[in-house]
Design a protein around this motif. Structure first.
Motif, PDB file in Angstrom:
ATOM      1  N   PRO A 158       0.811  -1.229   0.000  1.00 27.34           N
ATOM      2  CA  PRO A 158       0.000   0.000   0.000  1.00 27.34           C
ATOM      3  C   PRO A 158       0.838   1.270   0.000  1.00 27.34           C
ATOM      4  O   PRO A 158       0.414   2.286  -0.555  1.00 27.34           O
ATOM      5  CB  PRO A 158      -0.830  -0.120   1.281  1.00 27.34           C
ATOM      6  CG  PRO A 158      -0.064  -1.043   2.155  1.00 27.34           C
ATOM      7  CD  PRO A 158       0.632  -1.998   1.221  1.00 27.34           C
ATOM      8  N   ASP A 159       2.028   1.206   0.590  1.00 28.12           N
ATOM      9  CA  ASP A 159       2.884   2.392   0.638  1.00 28.12           C
ATOM     10  C   ASP A 159       3.321   2.854  -0.746  1.00 28.12           C
ATOM     11  O   ASP A 159       3.615   4.027  -0.946  1.00 28.12           O
ATOM     12  CB  ASP A 159       4.113   2.137   1.518  1.00 28.12           C
ATOM     13  CG  ASP A 159       4.930   0.946   1.055  1.00 28.12           C
ATOM     14  OD1 ASP A 159       4.356  -0.163   0.936  1.00 28.12           O
ATOM     15  OD2 ASP A 159       6.135   1.105   0.817  1.00 28.12           O
ATOM     16  N   LEU A 160       3.341   1.952  -1.706  1.00 25.69           N
ATOM     17  CA  LEU A 160       3.764   2.317  -3.060  1.00 25.69           C
ATOM     18  C   LEU A 160       2.623   2.885  -3.898  1.00 25.69           C
ATOM     19  O   LEU A 160       2.866   3.471  -4.949  1.00 25.69           O
ATOM     20  CB  LEU A 160       4.354   1.097  -3.776  1.00 25.69           C
ATOM     21  CG  LEU A 160       5.582   0.475  -3.120  1.00 25.69           C
ATOM     22  CD1 LEU A 160       6.057  -0.716  -3.922  1.00 25.69           C
ATOM     23  CD2 LEU A 160       6.690   1.492  -2.964  1.00 25.69           C
ATOM     24  N   PHE A 161       1.390   2.694  -3.428  1.00 24.04           N
ATOM     25  CA  PHE A 161       0.245   3.121  -4.215  1.00 24.04           C
ATOM     26  C   PHE A 161      -0.547   4.254  -3.574  1.00 24.04           C
ATOM     27  O   PHE A 161      -1.544   4.686  -4.113  1.00 24.04           O
ATOM     28  CB  PHE A 161      -0.683   1.924  -4.479  1.00 24.04           C
ATOM     29  CG  PHE A 161      -0.040   0.896  -5.363  1.00 24.04           C
ATOM     30  CD1 PHE A 161      -0.072   1.022  -6.739  1.00 24.04           C
ATOM     31  CD2 PHE A 161       0.628  -0.180  -4.810  1.00 24.04           C
ATOM     32  CE1 PHE A 161       0.536   0.085  -7.554  1.00 24.04           C
ATOM     33  CE2 PHE A 161       1.237  -1.126  -5.623  1.00 24.04           C
ATOM     34  CZ  PHE A 161       1.197  -0.992  -6.998  1.00 24.04           C
ATOM     35  N   LEU A 162      -0.104   4.745  -2.432  1.00 18.99           N
ATOM     36  CA  LEU A 162      -0.777   5.858  -1.785  1.00 18.99           C
ATOM     37  C   LEU A 162      -0.439   7.157  -2.501  1.00 18.99           C
ATOM     38  O   LEU A 162       0.661   7.332  -3.006  1.00 18.99           O
ATOM     39  CB  LEU A 162      -0.334   5.984  -0.320  1.00 18.99           C
ATOM     40  CG  LEU A 162      -0.793   4.878   0.613  1.00 18.99           C
ATOM     41  CD1 LEU A 162      -0.180   5.090   2.000  1.00 18.99           C
ATOM     42  CD2 LEU A 162      -2.300   4.838   0.724  1.00 18.99           C
ATOM     43  N   ASN A 163      -1.363   8.065  -2.503  1.00 19.03           N
ATOM     44  CA  ASN A 163      -1.132   9.379  -3.095  1.00 19.03           C
ATOM     45  C   ASN A 163      -0.638  10.379  -2.068  1.00 19.03           C
ATOM     46  O   ASN A 163      -0.621  11.570  -2.312  1.00 19.03           O
ATOM     47  CB  ASN A 163      -2.425   9.909  -3.732  1.00 19.03           C
ATOM     48  CG  ASN A 163      -2.790   9.154  -4.975  1.00 19.03           C
ATOM     49  OD1 ASN A 163      -1.922   8.706  -5.706  1.00 19.03           O
ATOM     50  ND2 ASN A 163      -4.075   9.009  -5.213  1.00 19.03           N
ATOM     51  N   PHE A 164      -0.240   9.894  -0.907  1.00 22.63           N
ATOM     52  CA  PHE A 164       0.159  10.756   0.199  1.00 22.63           C
ATOM     53  C   PHE A 164       1.259  11.734  -0.189  1.00 22.63           C
ATOM     54  O   PHE A 164       1.271  12.868   0.241  1.00 22.63           O
ATOM     55  CB  PHE A 164       0.614   9.902   1.385  1.00 22.63           C
ATOM     56  CG  PHE A 164       0.993  10.698   2.587  1.00 22.63           C
ATOM     57  CD1 PHE A 164       0.026  11.308   3.366  1.00 22.63           C
ATOM     58  CD2 PHE A 164       2.322  10.866   2.940  1.00 22.63           C
ATOM     59  CE1 PHE A 164       0.368  12.056   4.472  1.00 22.63           C
ATOM     60  CE2 PHE A 164       2.674  11.614   4.048  1.00 22.63           C
ATOM     61  CZ  PHE A 164       1.694  12.205   4.813  1.00 22.63           C
TER      62      PHE A 164
END
Length: 77
Positions: free
Chosen positions: A62-68
């Motif tokens: 998920p860390d690679l796909f977050l828009n954060f």
């Protein structure tokens, strides 16, 4: 940053990092670094994880796909 979902998936399958590495065709060191979040896997490696654990790569990483960290989101904040 640890990737807890990967650790959980591996442990649910009762696999060591070495066993998982052998099944995925990658090195044990690479598995360890991916799980710790030290390195980001390439697309081919993410697909290997996705197929092996039968889970979407967005759930596994998920860390690679977050828009954060998206610049527009930061600018708007």
């Amino acid at each position: 940053m640890n990737r807890r979902i990967l650790l959980q998936q591996r442990k649910e399958h009762n696999l060591t990092q070495q066993q998982l590495a052998e099944k995925l065709g990658i090195s044990t060191v690479y598995v360890r670094k991916i799980e710790k979040g030290v390195v980001n896997p390439g697309r081919v490696t993410m697909v290997k994880y996705e197929h092996f654990f039968n889970s979407d790569m967005k759930e596994l990483f998920p860390d690679l796909f977050l828009n954060f960290y998206d610049k527009n989101i930061i600018k708007d904040a």
